[in-house]
Motif scaffolding. Structure first.
Motif, PDB file in Angstrom:
ATOM      1  N   SER A  41       0.860  -1.185   0.000  1.00  0.00           N
ATOM      2  CA  SER A  41       0.000   0.000   0.000  1.00  0.00           C
ATOM      3  C   SER A  41       0.895   1.234   0.000  1.00  0.00           C
ATOM      4  N   ASP A  42       0.277   2.400  -0.072  1.00  0.00           N
ATOM      5  CA  ASP A  42       1.014   3.627   0.170  1.00  0.00           C
ATOM      6  C   ASP A  42       1.437   3.624   1.640  1.00  0.00           C
ATOM      7  N   HIS A  43       2.462   4.383   1.956  1.00  0.00           N
ATOM      8  CA  HIS A  43       2.872   4.451   3.363  1.00  0.00           C
ATOM      9  C   HIS A  43       2.326   5.739   3.982  1.00  0.00           C
ATOM     10  N   THR A  44       2.282   5.757   5.302  1.00  0.00           N
ATOM     11  CA  THR A  44       1.866   6.940   6.044  1.00  0.00           C
ATOM     12  C   THR A  44       2.703   7.021   7.315  1.00  0.00           C
ATOM     13  N   HIS A  45       2.584   8.113   8.026  1.00  0.00           N
ATOM     14  CA  HIS A  45       3.378   8.343   9.234  1.00  0.00           C
ATOM     15  C   HIS A  45       2.983   7.364  10.344  1.00  0.00           C
ATOM     16  N   ALA A  46       3.921   7.172  11.270  1.00  0.00           N
ATOM     17  CA  ALA A  46       3.698   6.263  12.405  1.00  0.00           C
ATOM     18  C   ALA A  46       4.415   6.821  13.630  1.00  0.00           C
ATOM     19  N   PRO A  47       3.954   6.430  14.816  1.00  0.00           N
ATOM     20  CA  PRO A  47       4.579   6.912  16.053  1.00  0.00           C
ATOM     21  C   PRO A  47       6.060   6.536  16.159  1.00  0.00           C
ATOM     22  N   ILE A  48       6.800   7.341  16.892  1.00  0.00           N
ATOM     23  CA  ILE A  48       8.236   7.145  17.061  1.00  0.00           C
ATOM     24  C   ILE A  48       8.545   6.132  18.171  1.00  0.00           C
ATOM     25  N   GLN A  49       7.764   6.149  19.256  1.00  0.00           N
ATOM     26  CA  GLN A  49       8.050   5.278  20.404  1.00  0.00           C
ATOM     27  C   GLN A  49       6.759   4.591  20.867  1.00  0.00           C
ATOM     28  N   ASN A  50       6.921   3.530  21.636  1.00  0.00           N
ATOM     29  CA  ASN A  50       5.804   2.829  22.300  1.00  0.00           C
ATOM     30  C   ASN A  50       4.663   2.481  21.346  1.00  0.00           C
ATOM     31  N   GLN A  51       5.000   1.994  20.170  1.00  0.00           N
ATOM     32  CA  GLN A  51       3.990   1.674  19.162  1.00  0.00           C
ATOM     33  C   GLN A  51       3.124   0.497  19.617  1.00  0.00           C
ATOM     34  N   LYS A  52       1.849   0.590  19.274  1.00  0.00           N
ATOM     35  CA  LYS A  52       0.909  -0.491  19.571  1.00  0.00           C
ATOM     36  C   LYS A  52      -0.079  -0.575  18.415  1.00  0.00           C
ATOM     37  N   ILE A  53      -0.419  -1.805  18.035  1.00  0.00           N
ATOM     38  CA  ILE A  53      -1.382  -2.045  16.956  1.00  0.00           C
ATOM     39  C   ILE A  53      -2.516  -2.885  17.515  1.00  0.00           C
ATOM     40  N   GLU A  54      -3.747  -2.464  17.258  1.00  0.00           N
ATOM     41  CA  GLU A  54      -4.934  -3.243  17.616  1.00  0.00           C
ATOM     42  C   GLU A  54      -5.848  -3.312  16.404  1.00  0.00           C
ATOM     43  N   PHE A  55      -6.534  -4.428  16.247  1.00  0.00           N
ATOM     44  CA  PHE A  55      -7.493  -4.604  15.169  1.00  0.00           C
ATOM     45  C   PHE A  55      -8.889  -4.655  15.769  1.00  0.00           C
ATOM     46  N   LYS A  56      -9.817  -3.877  15.202  1.00  0.00           N
ATOM     47  CA  LYS A  56     -11.203  -3.844  15.688  1.00  0.00           C
ATOM     48  C   LYS A  56     -12.136  -3.697  14.493  1.00  0.00           C
ATOM     49  N   ASP A  57     -13.222  -4.424  14.534  1.00  0.00           N
ATOM     50  CA  ASP A  57     -14.275  -4.235  13.530  1.00  0.00           C
ATOM     51  C   ASP A  57     -15.272  -3.246  14.127  1.00  0.00           C
ATOM     52  N   ILE A  58     -14.939  -1.993  14.064  1.00  0.00           N
ATOM     53  CA  ILE A  58     -15.698  -0.949  14.750  1.00  0.00           C
ATOM     54  C   ILE A  58     -17.102  -0.793  14.186  1.00  0.00           C
ATOM     55  N   ASP A  59     -17.223  -0.750  12.860  1.00  0.00           N
ATOM     56  CA  ASP A  59     -18.536  -0.527  12.250  1.00  0.00           C
ATOM     57  C   ASP A  59     -19.259  -1.812  11.862  1.00  0.00           C
ATOM     58  N   LYS A  60     -18.699  -2.953  12.244  1.00  0.00           N
ATOM     59  CA  LYS A  60     -19.300  -4.277  11.996  1.00  0.00           C
ATOM     60  C   LYS A  60     -19.492  -4.584  10.516  1.00  0.00           C
ATOM     61  N   THR A  61     -18.738  -3.902   9.652  1.00  0.00           N
ATOM     62  CA  THR A  61     -18.715  -4.213   8.223  1.00  0.00           C
ATOM     63  C   THR A  61     -17.258  -4.253   7.790  1.00  0.00           C
ATOM     64  N   GLY A  62     -16.957  -5.027   6.766  1.00  0.00           N
ATOM     65  CA  GLY A  62     -15.572  -5.089   6.300  1.00  0.00           C
ATOM     66  C   GLY A  62     -15.198  -3.857   5.521  1.00  0.00           C
ATOM     67  N   PRO A  63     -13.962  -3.598   5.342  1.00  0.00           N
ATOM     68  CA  PRO A  63     -12.826  -4.247   5.976  1.00  0.00           C
ATOM     69  C   PRO A  63     -12.630  -3.779   7.422  1.00  0.00           C
ATOM     70  N   ILE A  64     -11.806  -4.510   8.135  1.00  0.00           N
ATOM     71  CA  ILE A  64     -11.546  -4.254   9.550  1.00  0.00           C
ATOM     72  C   ILE A  64     -10.723  -2.968   9.718  1.00  0.00           C
ATOM     73  N   GLU A  65     -10.940  -2.288  10.820  1.00  0.00           N
ATOM     74  CA  GLU A  65     -10.156  -1.096  11.135  1.00  0.00           C
ATOM     75  C   GLU A  65      -8.980  -1.484  12.023  1.00  0.00           C
ATOM     76  N   PHE A  66      -7.951  -0.655  12.002  1.00  0.00           N
ATOM     77  CA  PHE A  66      -6.817  -0.891  12.899  1.00  0.00           C
ATOM     78  C   PHE A  66      -6.460   0.406  13.599  1.00  0.00           C
ATOM     79  N   ILE A  67      -6.121   0.244  14.875  1.00  0.00           N
ATOM     80  CA  ILE A  67      -5.795   1.379  15.732  1.00  0.00           C
ATOM     81  C   ILE A  67      -4.300   1.335  15.990  1.00  0.00           C
ATOM     82  N   VAL A  68      -3.640   2.435  15.691  1.00  0.00           N
ATOM     83  CA  VAL A  68      -2.208   2.552  15.938  1.00  0.00           C
ATOM     84  C   VAL A  68      -2.023   3.666  16.956  1.00  0.00           C
ATOM     85  N   SER A  69      -1.268   3.361  17.999  1.00  0.00           N
ATOM     86  CA  SER A  69      -0.996   4.367  19.023  1.00  0.00           C
ATOM     87  C   SER A  69       0.491   4.366  19.334  1.00  0.00           C
ATOM     88  N   GLY A  70       0.921   5.444  19.974  1.00  0.00           N
ATOM     89  CA  GLY A  70       2.323   5.538  20.345  1.00  0.00           C
ATOM     90  C   GLY A  70       2.636   6.912  20.892  1.00  0.00           C
TER      91      GLY A  70
END
Length: 156
Positions: free
Chosen positions: A96-125
């Motif tokens: 895919s295209d790339h985008t910015h990401a946190p510098i430290q303490n990165q965490k990835i979670e996957f959630k089907d927030i809207d109950k329809t595909g595709p799944i969303e992912f939460i990135v924190s840091g």
């Protein structure tokens, strides 16, 4: 003679401890990535980005096609990280295209927030004590779309 034997023993002990700490560090690094080091999507990322070290990965079907894809957070340059999705097309891999990401303490979670595909992912840091997160979705196997977030501009 006794001094030489003591010196050799001390050298061997120090050398052995060095090897042991290297093997532990390598094992921790592999476990920290989030996928096995022989994951074929990770190997494809490493082949296409030989100068960028992967920091953290998430392995999930991000485009709702029944095949797992790999979200990779990686070092783009000094104090600048990015993320990209390695997509399993069934006939090979693409990025895919790339985008910015946190510098430290990165965490990835996957959630089907809207109950329809595709799944969303939460990135924190964080960066320098400032924390942020964003909710993303992969759009058309190309764009990593930021749906909602807070503080990401301060931690990326």
């Amino acid at each position: 003679m006794k001094k030489n034997i003591k010196s050799i023993l001390i050298f061997l002990v120090i050398f052995g401890l060095g090897l042991y700490s290297f093997s532990i560090k390598k094992n921790i690094t592999v476990n920290y990535l989030g996928v096995e080091s022989d994951n074929e999507l990770l190997l494809y990322f490493q082949e296409t980005h030989p100068n960028n070290d992967a920091i953290l990965c998430g392995y999930e079907d991000l485009n709702d096609d029944g095949r797992k894809d790999l979200l990779v957070i990686y070092v783009e340059e000094y104090r600048k990280n990015a993320m990209v999705v390695v997509i399993d097309t069934g006939e090979g891999f693409k990025l895919s295209d790339h985008t910015h990401a946190p510098i430290q303490n990165q965490k990835i979670e996957f959630k089907d927030i809207d109950k329809t595909g595709p799944i969303e992912f939460i990135v924190s840091g964080s960066k320098d004590g400032k924390y942020g997160y964003a909710i993303f979705r992969l759009i058309d196997d190309k764009e990593i779309k930021d749906l909602f977030g807070e503080g990401m501009e301060d931690c990326c």
